[in-house]
Write a protein that holds these residues in place. Sequence first.
Motif, PDB file in Angstrom:
ATOM      1  N   LEU A   1      30.143  42.626  35.627  1.00  0.00           N
ATOM      2  CA  LEU A   1      30.578  43.269  34.394  1.00  0.00           C
ATOM      3  C   LEU A   1      29.497  44.218  33.884  1.00  0.00           C
ATOM      4  N   PHE A   2      29.856  45.479  33.718  1.00  0.00           N
ATOM      5  CA  PHE A   2      28.977  46.427  33.043  1.00  0.00           C
ATOM      6  C   PHE A   2      29.350  46.417  31.570  1.00  0.00           C
ATOM      7  N   GLN A   3      28.364  46.240  30.711  1.00  0.00           N
ATOM      8  CA  GLN A   3      28.636  46.103  29.283  1.00  0.00           C
ATOM      9  C   GLN A   3      27.775  47.059  28.463  1.00  0.00           C
ATOM     10  N   ILE A   4      28.395  47.588  27.408  1.00  0.00           N
ATOM     11  CA  ILE A   4      27.660  48.351  26.401  1.00  0.00           C
ATOM     12  C   ILE A   4      27.574  47.484  25.154  1.00  0.00           C
TER      13      ILE A   4
ATOM     14  N   LEU B   1      33.278  46.801  31.489  1.00  0.00           N
ATOM     15  CA  LEU B   1      33.952  47.304  32.687  1.00  0.00           C
ATOM     16  C   LEU B   1      33.738  46.306  33.811  1.00  0.00           C
ATOM     17  N   ASP B   2      34.843  45.742  34.308  1.00  0.00           N
ATOM     18  CA  ASP B   2      34.785  44.792  35.415  1.00  0.00           C
ATOM     19  C   ASP B   2      34.808  45.584  36.717  1.00  0.00           C
ATOM     20  N   THR B   3      33.649  45.809  37.300  1.00  0.00           N
ATOM     21  CA  THR B   3      33.589  46.623  38.505  1.00  0.00           C
ATOM     22  C   THR B   3      34.223  45.934  39.707  1.00  0.00           C
ATOM     23  N   ALA B   4      34.388  44.618  39.628  1.00  0.00           N
ATOM     24  CA  ALA B   4      35.052  43.899  40.718  1.00  0.00           C
ATOM     25  C   ALA B   4      36.523  44.266  40.805  1.00  0.00           C
ATOM     26  N   ARG B   5      37.085  44.760  39.698  1.00  0.00           N
ATOM     27  CA  ARG B   5      38.503  45.131  39.666  1.00  0.00           C
ATOM     28  C   ARG B   5      38.715  46.620  39.890  1.00  0.00           C
ATOM     29  N   CYS B   6      37.638  47.382  39.989  1.00  0.00           N
ATOM     30  CA  CYS B   6      37.771  48.825  40.170  1.00  0.00           C
ATOM     31  C   CYS B   6      38.314  49.135  41.549  1.00  0.00           C
ATOM     32  N   ASP B   7      39.196  50.113  41.593  1.00  0.00           N
ATOM     33  CA  ASP B   7      39.755  50.577  42.861  1.00  0.00           C
ATOM     34  C   ASP B   7      38.763  51.551  43.498  1.00  0.00           C
TER      35      ASP B   7
END
Length: 231
Positions: A209-212, A224-230
Motif C-alpha cells: 500500500l502506498f499511502q499519503i 493505493l493498493d499496488t497489488a491490485r494495479c493492472d
Amino acid sequence: MKGIAHMARLREIRVIETPLSYSNQRAWSFHPGAHHVRQLLMHFLPPDFILDGSSLLSVIFGEKPAGEAQCSQALGCTSYYVDDFDIGAYMAGSPSEQQERMLLELTAVLVRLASDAGADVEAVNQAARCVRDCGFALYIPVRKLWRSSPDRQYRVEVYRCLGPAIGEVWQAHLVDKAGKPLAVHGITNTPGYLDRTSHFSKSRWDGMLFQIVHATMNSVVYSLDTARCDT
C-alpha cells in the motif's frame, strides 16, 4: 526596501468577489475558473518572494462597498479591490479569454503593490510570462511524496496538475524500477479547486500500500493498493 529580509513572504493569492455581486446569488461560479491562474502565478514566483510584507493577497473583483479603501492591510493580509471589473462580461467569455483576463488583472495588482512597496516587479512579470509560456497548464512533480516500494520494483510519483479544464488535480503515477509508466491513478476528483500542497504532506509504504499522510493529523488521506494495479 528597508527591513525586507524580516518581512513575510507571499504564500497565497486569493480571488473573491465583492459582497455586492457575490456569485452564490447567480447561476455561475466565478472562483473556480481563476484557481489554476492564481496557483500557476504562485508557482512561478520565486519561493522567497516578498510583496509588501503580507503572506496573503486577497484580490476582490467587482464594485467596492462605500467607505472601503481600495487597498488595505491587516493581520498579514493585503486586500485589493479591482472595482472597474464587469463580472458578467467576464463570465460570458470563453475559458481561454477568462484565464488571460484573470492573469492580466492579477499581474496588474501584483505589479502595483510590488512597485509601491519597493519589491521585485520583474519577478511578477517573469512569473506571468511563464504562465503563458506553459499554456496555462502544468504538471508539477511533488518529489517529497515520491517513494520506491520496499522491494524496489516500483515507484509511485505524485504530480500536482493545474489547468483550465481540471483546476487542480493530483495524480499518482506508478512506474517500474526502470522508470517505465505502468498506471496513472487520480488522487483527487476532476475537476478540483483546492490547494492540497500542505494537506498532502508526506508519504509512506505499508506493505504493497502506498499511502499519503496528513502530517499534522497523522491520518491517511490517500491509499493505493499496488497489488491490485493492472501492470
